[in-house]
Design a protein around this motif. Structure first.
Motif, PDB file in Angstrom:
ATOM      1  N   TYR A  50       0.923  -1.254  -0.073  1.00 57.40           N
ATOM      2  CA  TYR A  50      -0.079   0.048  -0.051  1.00 57.40           C
ATOM      3  C   TYR A  50       0.886   1.275   0.027  1.00 57.40           C
ATOM      4  O   TYR A  50       0.442   2.198   0.463  1.00 57.40           O
ATOM      5  CB  TYR A  50      -0.991   0.052   1.168  1.00 57.40           C
ATOM      6  N   ARG A  56      -1.681   9.241   3.163  1.00 56.35           N
ATOM      7  CA  ARG A  56      -3.009   9.299   3.332  1.00 56.35           C
ATOM      8  C   ARG A  56      -3.327   9.041   5.016  1.00 56.35           C
ATOM      9  O   ARG A  56      -2.641   8.147   5.493  1.00 56.35           O
ATOM     10  CB  ARG A  56      -3.969   8.230   2.584  1.00 56.35           C
ATOM     11  N   PHE A  58      -5.426   7.399   6.372  1.00 55.52           N
ATOM     12  CA  PHE A  58      -5.747   6.193   6.865  1.00 55.52           C
ATOM     13  C   PHE A  58      -4.670   5.094   6.661  1.00 55.52           C
ATOM     14  O   PHE A  58      -5.221   3.922   6.968  1.00 55.52           O
ATOM     15  CB  PHE A  58      -7.122   5.675   5.953  1.00 55.52           C
ATOM     16  N   LEU A  62      -4.997   1.242   7.828  1.00 52.44           N
ATOM     17  CA  LEU A  62      -5.170   0.219   6.647  1.00 52.44           C
ATOM     18  C   LEU A  62      -4.120  -0.889   6.978  1.00 52.44           C
ATOM     19  O   LEU A  62      -4.464  -2.228   7.027  1.00 52.44           O
ATOM     20  CB  LEU A  62      -4.939   1.021   5.418  1.00 52.44           C
ATOM     21  N   ARG A 103     -19.089  -6.145  -1.537  1.00 52.47           N
ATOM     22  CA  ARG A 103     -18.874  -5.284  -0.504  1.00 52.47           C
ATOM     23  C   ARG A 103     -19.989  -5.000   0.019  1.00 52.47           C
ATOM     24  O   ARG A 103     -20.107  -4.783   1.611  1.00 52.47           O
ATOM     25  CB  ARG A 103     -18.042  -4.164  -0.806  1.00 52.47           C
ATOM     26  N   ILE A 110     -15.806   1.157   5.632  1.00 50.41           N
ATOM     27  CA  ILE A 110     -14.518   1.400   4.661  1.00 50.41           C
ATOM     28  C   ILE A 110     -13.323   0.739   4.931  1.00 50.41           C
ATOM     29  O   ILE A 110     -12.495   0.623   3.853  1.00 50.41           O
ATOM     30  CB  ILE A 110     -14.585   2.943   4.371  1.00 50.41           C
ATOM     31  N   HIS A 116      -9.591  -6.303  -1.727  1.00 47.43           N
ATOM     32  CA  HIS A 116      -9.052  -5.166  -2.467  1.00 47.43           C
ATOM     33  C   HIS A 116      -8.887  -5.834  -4.129  1.00 47.43           C
ATOM     34  O   HIS A 116      -8.885  -6.831  -4.263  1.00 47.43           O
ATOM     35  CB  HIS A 116      -7.842  -5.178  -2.038  1.00 47.43           C
TER      36      HIS A 116
HETATM   37  P1  CMP Z   1      -8.417  -1.019  -1.008  1.00 50.26           P
HETATM   38  O1  CMP Z   1      -8.991  -1.165  -2.416  1.00 50.26           O
HETATM   39  O2  CMP Z   1      -7.615  -2.096  -0.219  1.00 50.26           O
HETATM   40  O3  CMP Z   1      -7.184   0.227  -0.864  1.00 50.26           O
HETATM   41  C1  CMP Z   1      -6.951   1.024   0.102  1.00 50.26           C
HETATM   42  C2  CMP Z   1      -7.641   0.854   0.938  1.00 50.26           C
HETATM   43  O4  CMP Z   1      -7.789   1.799   2.083  1.00 50.26           O
HETATM   44  C3  CMP Z   1      -9.239   0.827   0.671  1.00 50.26           C
HETATM   45  O5  CMP Z   1      -9.566  -0.561   0.156  1.00 50.26           O
HETATM   46  C4  CMP Z   1     -10.016   0.925   2.109  1.00 50.26           C
HETATM   47  O6  CMP Z   1     -10.177  -0.260   2.560  1.00 50.26           O
HETATM   48  C5  CMP Z   1      -9.064   2.009   2.926  1.00 50.26           C
HETATM   49  N1  CMP Z   1      -9.431   3.210   3.212  1.00 50.26           N
HETATM   50  C6  CMP Z   1      -9.727   3.706   4.271  1.00 50.26           C
HETATM   51  N2  CMP Z   1     -10.469   4.881   4.036  1.00 50.26           N
HETATM   52  C7  CMP Z   1     -10.379   5.231   2.701  1.00 50.26           C
HETATM   53  C8  CMP Z   1     -10.438   6.326   1.985  1.00 50.26           C
HETATM   54  N3  CMP Z   1     -11.002   7.452   2.951  1.00 50.26           N
HETATM   55  N4  CMP Z   1     -10.528   6.275   0.573  1.00 50.26           N
HETATM   56  C9  CMP Z   1      -9.902   5.265   0.126  1.00 50.26           C
HETATM   57  N5  CMP Z   1      -9.562   4.144   0.930  1.00 50.26           N
HETATM   58  C10 CMP Z   1      -9.675   4.220   2.095  1.00 50.26           C
END
Ligand code: CMP
Length: 140
Positions: A50, A56, A58, A62, A103, A110, A116
């Motif tokens: 990631y 970011r 989060f 994450l 989902r 989220i 993913h």
């Molecule tokens: P994923 O597709 O695994 O990619 C990044 C992950 O960050 C996303 O799924 C979410 O589970 C997590 N995430 C948490 N908050 C956010 C956000 N605000 N925007 C996008 N992804 C987020």
């Protein structure tokens, strides 16, 4: 075009015994599983995967979530596999995910959002190579 995409069934969905149900959705939609492994990611592996999200807000949550239990990682192959997988997954935030998507049916938040999937063919190639050696992919 025939594409591949990287899919991860996240710790929340693994804990719910939903691996089979989710893999069935991929196969039912015509995506073929060409590589798969179950793995409990290390912190370094999750942070590396990631890395694009490192700045970011989060990111920390994450990574903690992704190392909270084992994940099931698979490479999927099929016509337009990247978009098809994203359609099957639904929106990142399960509250916004269409009815009948993975989902909507399996995710709680989220952060704990069940799956993913790569967001482009370019990133799919990078993400597949992150987890699988070329010799582990079984084209079919
Ligand atoms: P994923 O597709 O695994 O990619 C990044 C992950 O960050 C996303 O799924 C979410 O589970 C997590 N995430 C948490 N908050 C956010 C956000 N605000 N925007 C996008 N992804 C987020």
């Amino acid at each position: 075009a025939l594409e591949r995409t990287l899919s991860i069934i996240k710790p929340d969905a693994v804990a719910k015994n939903a691996i089979g149900a989710i893999l069935s959705r991929f196969e039912g939609a015509g995506l073929k599983i060409v590589a798969a492994k179950m793995k409990h990611l290390s912190r370094a592996e999750a942070e590396g995967f990631y890395a694009v999200h490192r700045e970011r807000p989060f990111f920390g949550a994450l990574v903690e979530f992704m190392i909270s239990g084992p994940v099931m990682i698979q490479a999927l192959e099929g016509e337009g596999a990247v978009l098809r997988n994203r359609e099957l997954m639904g929106a990142t935030d399960p509250k916004k995910a269409d009815k009948g998507t993975i989902r909507a049916d399996f995710a709680d938040s989220i952060d704990a959002n069940a799956v993913h999937g790569s967001d482009s063919a370019e990133n799919a190639a990078i993400e597949i190579a992150y987890f699988f050696a070329a010799t582990e992919l079984c084209p079919r």
